[in-house]
Design an enzyme around this catalytic site. Structure first.
Site, mmCIF file in Angstrom:
data_model
loop_
_atom_site.group_PDB
_atom_site.id
_atom_site.type_symbol
_atom_site.label_atom_id
_atom_site.label_comp_id
_atom_site.label_asym_id
_atom_site.label_seq_id
_atom_site.Cartn_x
_atom_site.Cartn_y
_atom_site.Cartn_z
ATOM 1 C CB ALA A 18 -32.473 35.643 -18.432
ATOM 2 C CB ALA A 20 -28.133 35.590 -20.825
ATOM 3 C CE1 TYR A 21 -33.195 35.105 -22.164
ATOM 4 C CE2 TYR A 21 -35.055 36.235 -21.216
ATOM 5 C CZ TYR A 21 -34.442 35.075 -21.600
ATOM 6 O OH TYR A 21 -35.082 33.879 -21.412
ATOM 7 N N GLY A 22 -29.868 40.814 -21.633
ATOM 8 C CA GLY A 22 -29.388 42.193 -21.714
ATOM 9 C C GLY A 22 -30.488 43.238 -21.579
#
Length: 72
Positions: A18, A20-22
């Site tokens: 994702a 957001a996980y970076g």
């Protein structure tokens, strides 16, 4: 061989991530390396990502950004 290369050699064919996980950029680089070296073909991989709640105002842009990172 990258850490991802060892994952491919181990038989993994599903990458779940994702924004957001970076990790999308690093995964994209590793995928490109694996594809170019012939370690695995794109057709063999199942890649999923998720639109994070902070990105719901522009879902299309979030998806395009993920695809750019994965170079697919």
């Amino acid at each position: 061989m990258s850490k991802f290369g060892f994952v491919c050699v181990g038989g993994y064919r599903h990458i779940d991530t994702a924004s957001a996980y970076g990790s999308e950029a690093a995964i994209g680089e590793a995928l490109a390396e694996a594809f170019q070296s012939g370690l695995v073909r794109r057709e063999e991989m199942f890649i999923t990502s998720k639109v994070w709640c902070s990105e719901v105002d522009d879902v299309v842009a979030a998806i395009k950004r993920s695809l750019r990172y994965f170079t697919i």
